[in-house]
Design an enzyme around this catalytic site. Sequence first.
Site, short mmCIF file in Angstrom:
data_model
loop_
_atom_site.label_atom_id
_atom_site.label_comp_id
_atom_site.label_asym_id
_atom_site.label_seq_id
_atom_site.Cartn_x
_atom_site.Cartn_y
_atom_site.Cartn_z
CB SER A 93 -10.97 42.06 5.00
OG SER A 93 -11.70 42.71 6.51
CG ASP A 220 -12.31 36.33 9.98
OD1 ASP A 220 -12.32 37.26 10.86
OD2 ASP A 220 -12.39 36.16 8.83
CG HIS A 247 -9.62 38.70 9.04
ND1 HIS A 247 -10.89 38.52 8.44
CD2 HIS A 247 -8.99 39.98 8.67
CE1 HIS A 247 -11.14 39.62 7.90
NE2 HIS A 247 -10.27 40.62 7.88
#
Length: 271
Positions: A93, A220, A247
């Site tokens: 991320s 995601d 995610h």
Amino acid sequence: MGEEVSMTETETADMNPHFVLVHGVSGGAWCWYKIRCLMENSGYKVSCIDLKGAGIDQSDANSILSFDDYNKPLMDFMSALPDTEQVILVGHSAGGLSVTQAIHKFAKKIRLAVYVAATMLKLGFLTDQDVKDGVPDLSQFGDVYELGFGLGPEQPPTSAIVKKEFQRKIIYQMSPQEDSTLATMLLRPGPILALQCARFMEETEFLDNVPRIYIKTMHDNVVKPDQQDAMIKRWPPSQVHVLDSDHSPFFSAPFLLFGLLVKVATSAGYN
């Protein structure tokens, strides 16, 4: 009798990769517990970093106002590595921003950079397009953020965390219930003002010498697949792999993610 052959530390390191795992906003080193276990049980060296204000670092996110300050734990770690050692740097991320800054500053110490559902922007948030591609848009879920205003109520927010009631739905919808429960207990506000300041101007000749791998996450809700595709197109990595996950593949698809990381380590020349 056979001759005894001794190997130098450098040669041993060349055979056995050292993975350095970097979490995203609100996470911490703890996010990687399943991957770390799998890696260590398989004989790999693993380091999991807590960025400033994350995990067990005691700093208040509302006091972290620059990206350099937020990412200092990773920069200190990279600086302390021997010049002869190269690591496989893995960012999840917003941890992709941390990885990119490390490439700018420590390219010669990085054998491979892996972006897992991550923000992969060559120079950080330099343009409106960078923001569009790299910043999560969670507006479809409603008012999801709890904001902190460390500089006062009239100033932009300094920290943010997804409210508990939205966390599973947005971040962990395919993950085991135990892991999303653990996350609700451990997630901390992330220093969003500092992250918005992530800009890397010092382009170096070594930047594109570091091979990059992107691991896409197809379900995601945070860094959406079209955002991932846009970043891949604008700064093409050497390989792209796909996971059928949310995610957080370190929770929802740990064995597949571990297998991919080992596979890309092999492709980087490790045995």
